[in-house]
Design an enzyme around this catalytic site. Structure first.
Site, PDB file in Angstrom:
ATOM      1  N   SER B  14       0.979  -1.143  -0.075  1.00  0.00           N
ATOM      2  CA  SER B  14      -0.032   0.061   0.093  1.00  0.00           C
ATOM      3  C   SER B  14       0.791   1.322  -0.001  1.00  0.00           C
ATOM      4  O   SER B  14       0.709   2.238  -0.817  1.00  0.00           O
ATOM      5  CB  SER B  14      -0.815   0.085   1.157  1.00  0.00           C
ATOM      6  OG  SER B  14      -1.801  -1.027   1.217  1.00  0.00           O
ATOM      7  N   ARG B  37       0.582   8.346   5.179  1.00  0.00           N
ATOM      8  CA  ARG B  37      -0.510   7.635   6.053  1.00  0.00           C
ATOM      9  C   ARG B  37      -2.011   8.214   5.841  1.00  0.00           C
ATOM     10  O   ARG B  37      -3.068   7.518   5.909  1.00  0.00           O
ATOM     11  CB  ARG B  37       0.096   7.662   7.643  1.00  0.00           C
ATOM     12  CG  ARG B  37      -0.249   6.428   8.299  1.00  0.00           C
ATOM     13  CD  ARG B  37       0.521   6.365   9.482  1.00  0.00           C
ATOM     14  NE  ARG B  37       1.419   5.200   9.493  1.00  0.00           N
ATOM     15  CZ  ARG B  37       1.163   3.793   9.736  1.00  0.00           C
ATOM     16  NH1 ARG B  37      -0.110   3.604  10.168  1.00  0.00           N
ATOM     17  NH2 ARG B  37       1.913   3.001   9.720  1.00  0.00           N
ATOM     18  N   HIS B  40      -3.275   6.891   3.031  1.00  0.00           N
ATOM     19  CA  HIS B  40      -3.562   5.354   3.028  1.00  0.00           C
ATOM     20  C   HIS B  40      -5.009   5.229   3.784  1.00  0.00           C
ATOM     21  O   HIS B  40      -5.742   4.477   3.486  1.00  0.00           O
ATOM     22  CB  HIS B  40      -2.402   4.765   4.197  1.00  0.00           C
ATOM     23  CG  HIS B  40      -2.881   3.345   4.276  1.00  0.00           C
ATOM     24  ND1 HIS B  40      -3.081   3.004   5.558  1.00  0.00           N
ATOM     25  CD2 HIS B  40      -2.468   2.226   3.444  1.00  0.00           C
ATOM     26  CE1 HIS B  40      -3.105   1.648   5.514  1.00  0.00           C
ATOM     27  NE2 HIS B  40      -2.869   1.052   4.575  1.00  0.00           N
TER      28      HIS B  40
END
Lengths: 207, 207
Positions: B14, B37, B40
């Protein structure tokens, strides 16, 4: 600073903006109401282009909750986003991610904790509402269980987010050969807030 | 079905996809790690175009958490999204939305519960990390308190989502005259998952 401080007025104005800007023409009235709340949770009026649902999704969800169905959630954030006071039968909200049996099960099955946690739903899946808002592996594992003959939920809200398996697991849900009622968002977008918002819309007509 | 079941491999892949697709060139290394992040958490590689932060945001957040700063969250979903095991000093995660005093305070101040709950942070704001992932009124109220002389947090992660006040409250944060370290996402996008992801990135370098 000068800003609107009336919570009810903020909701009204938000939903009014969404209905003005979003193209909801592809959805029947009951589903459109759900999509409005999903848009509200993410701030994106272009979400409808990726929303996909079986024709019976909204009615299946509403009826299941009215009948007292439990809600199975893949993540605590999903469970946390469900407004308890909207649930018509004080429906149980269950997340087994932190269940003591989950880590061992994950090791045994060589899969993620999120997927292993789904295995613990098996005995009570019949007629339930499943809400996956985080982990593609949870949705994949659920579909595998159902293909293997597990009892059918009344509705699967499958809206995991991310880059590995999210789009694929949601495509598999939409293409399922079992005729399972479902609600999903195609592609990478999704998440616990959007998934919980869908539940909150199904749970009560109050805006 | 055939899918990746190794949690660590899913994370690696990812983050690798995100770094390949997203334009992170506007950010220094420490902030870029935070933005990865955040992406994500929402599945959107175009998020960087709306990310705005003071130059010291990442270092201020990291240092505050290392020093044991508490985290003040506007919503339980935000608090819930913070991975406790990543926090370097077992930092306290506080959400006062359900505090017994909040409803009365909201009625007295004629504001939302989210805004009133922020008033209960006052005594411990100094050096804290504030995380607003839901309510624009919480962020507005915080900025009002700070203009009125409340002690300064070390970092404000202000990423409320929505249609009424979200963009405006975030613009006010970015334009604040107090020189407060901040991290935000311009416009309507935001939410508890993105806000919690920013905290999780600041809390630990582990990917």
């Amino acid at each position: 600073m000068n800003y609107v401080k009336d919570g009810a007025a903020i909701y009204r104005e938000s939903f009014s903006i969404i209905r003005r800007e979003a193209d909801l023409s592809a959805f029947q009235t009951d589903l459109a109401r759900v999509v409005v709340r999903m848009i509200h949770a993410c701030g994106m009026t272009d979400l409808p282009q990726d929303v996909q649902a079986s024709p019976d999704a909204a009615s299946a969800g509403v009826n299941a909750l009215l009948a007292g169905a439990p809600l199975f959630c893949d993540a605590t954030m999903v469970a946390n986003g469900i407004t308890r006071s909207r649930l018509p039968q004080n429906n149980e909200v269950i997340c087994t991610l932190s269940d003591a049996r989950t880590p061992e099960l994950a090791a045994k099955l060589r899969t993620t904790r999120s997927a292993a946690a789904v295995g613990l739903w098996r005995d009570r899946l019949a007629g339930s509402v499943v809400v996956v808002g985080n982990a593609p592996t949870a949705l994949f594992h659920l579909l595998d269980m159902l293909e293997d003959g597990a009892a059918r939920p009344a509705l699967i809200i499958g809206i995991p987010v991310g880059f590995v398996g999210a789009a694929e697991s949601k495509a598999a849900l939409a293409a399922n050969r079992l005729g399972l009622p479902f609600l999903t968002v195609r592609g990478r977008r999704g998440g616990s807030a959007i998934a919980a918002a869908a539940v909150n819309a199904l749970a009560s007509e109050e805006e």
